[in-house]
Design a protein around this motif. Structure first.
Motif, PDB file in Angstrom:
ATOM      1  N   ASN A 180      62.380 -26.476 -35.531  1.00 40.75           N
ATOM      2  CA  ASN A 180      63.083 -26.029 -34.334  1.00 40.75           C
ATOM      3  C   ASN A 180      62.673 -26.924 -33.175  1.00 40.75           C
ATOM      4  OD1 ASN A 180      64.453 -23.704 -35.408  1.00 40.75           O
ATOM      5  ND2 ASN A 180      62.475 -22.694 -35.504  1.00 40.75           N
ATOM      6  N   THR A 206      67.030 -26.924 -36.483  1.00 44.27           N
ATOM      7  CA  THR A 206      67.759 -26.582 -35.270  1.00 44.27           C
ATOM      8  C   THR A 206      67.326 -27.536 -34.166  1.00 44.27           C
ATOM      9  OG1 THR A 206      67.841 -24.251 -35.903  1.00 44.27           O
ATOM     10  CG2 THR A 206      68.316 -24.773 -33.607  1.00 44.27           C
ATOM     11  N   ASN A 263      68.157 -28.769 -30.209  1.00 44.70           N
ATOM     12  CA  ASN A 263      68.857 -28.453 -28.967  1.00 44.70           C
ATOM     13  C   ASN A 263      68.416 -29.410 -27.865  1.00 44.70           C
ATOM     14  OD1 ASN A 263      70.230 -26.052 -29.919  1.00 44.70           O
ATOM     15  ND2 ASN A 263      68.249 -25.023 -29.844  1.00 44.70           N
ATOM     16  N   THR A 310      66.519 -18.565 -33.303  1.00 40.77           N
ATOM     17  CA  THR A 310      66.575 -20.025 -33.212  1.00 40.77           C
ATOM     18  C   THR A 310      66.509 -20.679 -34.572  1.00 40.77           C
ATOM     19  OG1 THR A 310      64.166 -20.237 -32.983  1.00 40.77           O
ATOM     20  CG2 THR A 310      65.434 -19.984 -30.973  1.00 40.77           C
ATOM     21  N   GLY A 363      67.551 -21.734 -38.159  1.00 40.64           N
ATOM     22  CA  GLY A 363      68.829 -21.860 -38.849  1.00 40.64           C
ATOM     23  C   GLY A 363      68.894 -20.942 -40.048  1.00 40.64           C
ATOM     24  N   ASP A 380      71.704 -27.217 -37.408  1.00 42.17           N
ATOM     25  CA  ASP A 380      72.401 -26.703 -36.244  1.00 42.17           C
ATOM     26  C   ASP A 380      71.979 -27.558 -35.061  1.00 42.17           C
ATOM     27  OD1 ASP A 380      73.616 -25.329 -34.225  1.00 42.17           O
ATOM     28  OD2 ASP A 380      72.551 -23.441 -34.509  1.00 42.17           O
ATOM     29  N   SER A 381      72.880 -28.414 -34.603  1.00 41.39           N
ATOM     30  CA  SER A 381      72.561 -29.361 -33.534  1.00 41.39           C
ATOM     31  C   SER A 381      73.443 -29.115 -32.328  1.00 41.39           C
ATOM     32  CB  SER A 381      72.736 -30.792 -34.038  1.00 41.39           C
ATOM     33  OG  SER A 381      72.397 -31.735 -33.032  1.00 41.39           O
TER      34      SER A 381
END
Length: 199
Positions: free
Chosen positions: A32, A87, A89, A162, A164, A194-195
């Motif tokens: 994450n 993940t 972000n 958060t 995935g 998940d980007s």
């Protein structure tokens, strides 16, 4: 500006030999990554004579490998499972008014390479009992390991929601009827990413 980089490598290896050899090998990686560039609140507008650039960027890689080596003269059973859940972000934002004599720009960028690899020398994966979707089977083993990974990530401080998920990413194959689950497999590799980039 805010930037971050990371490189994660997870490797699991196992082997067994004999008349009846059982070799489950499981490698799990949960990553994450949050990178935030933010101008906080201020009672009045921030005035600048020139340009303003607020940027957030993340670059990372994850490699997960599970390798099993089973030699049996009679029965060889096992599953090699490589599971990656990532993940990423990157956020660039402001919570205040801005006034600048030049250009104002907010940039966010994520670049990642994520790989899962599984290798088994014999056929593996338990057959699920007929009519039973709760235990056994490759898909159920994947779900169980995913839940373990999510719980472990939470215990290490990952924020709720958060991590995935592998929902909808189970091992399935063609067959009769509308759908057919794969219940016998030697190697299963799953990568879920998940980007998000937001400016």
């Amino acid at each position: 500006s805010a930037s971050s980089t990371n490189a994660m490598v997870t490797t699991a290896e196992g082997g067994a030999a004999g008349e009846t050899a059982v070799t489950p090998v499981i490698a799990i990686t949960v990553a994450n990554n949050d990178t935030n560039a933010r101008l906080g609140t201020l009672g009045s507008a921030t005035a600048l004579a020139g340009d303003l650039l607020v940027s957030a960027s993340h670059e990372g890689s994850v490699n997960t490998t599970a390798e099993g080596d089973t030699e049996s003269t009679d029965t060889g059973v096992g599953i090699s499972l490589g599971l990656t859940i990532t993940t990423d972000n990157a956020f660039a934002s402001t919570a205040r008014d801005l006034a600048a004599g030049g250009a104002i720009a907010f940039n966010a960028r994520t670049v990642s390479s994520n790989k899962s690899r599984a290798k088994a020398s014999v056929a593996g994966g338990d057959d699920a009992p007929e009519g039973d979707t709760g235990t056994g089977g490759v898909n159920n083993q994947v779900t169980g390991q995913r839940n373990f990974a999510n719980d472990r990530a939470g215990s290490e401080g990952a924020d709720g929601g958060t991590t995935g998920t592998t929902d909808g990413a189970s091992a399935s194959g063609a067959g009769s009827g509308e759908s057919s689950k794969v219940q016998v497999a030697g190697a299963v590799a799953i990568t879920v990413v998940d980007s998000t980039s937001n400016a």
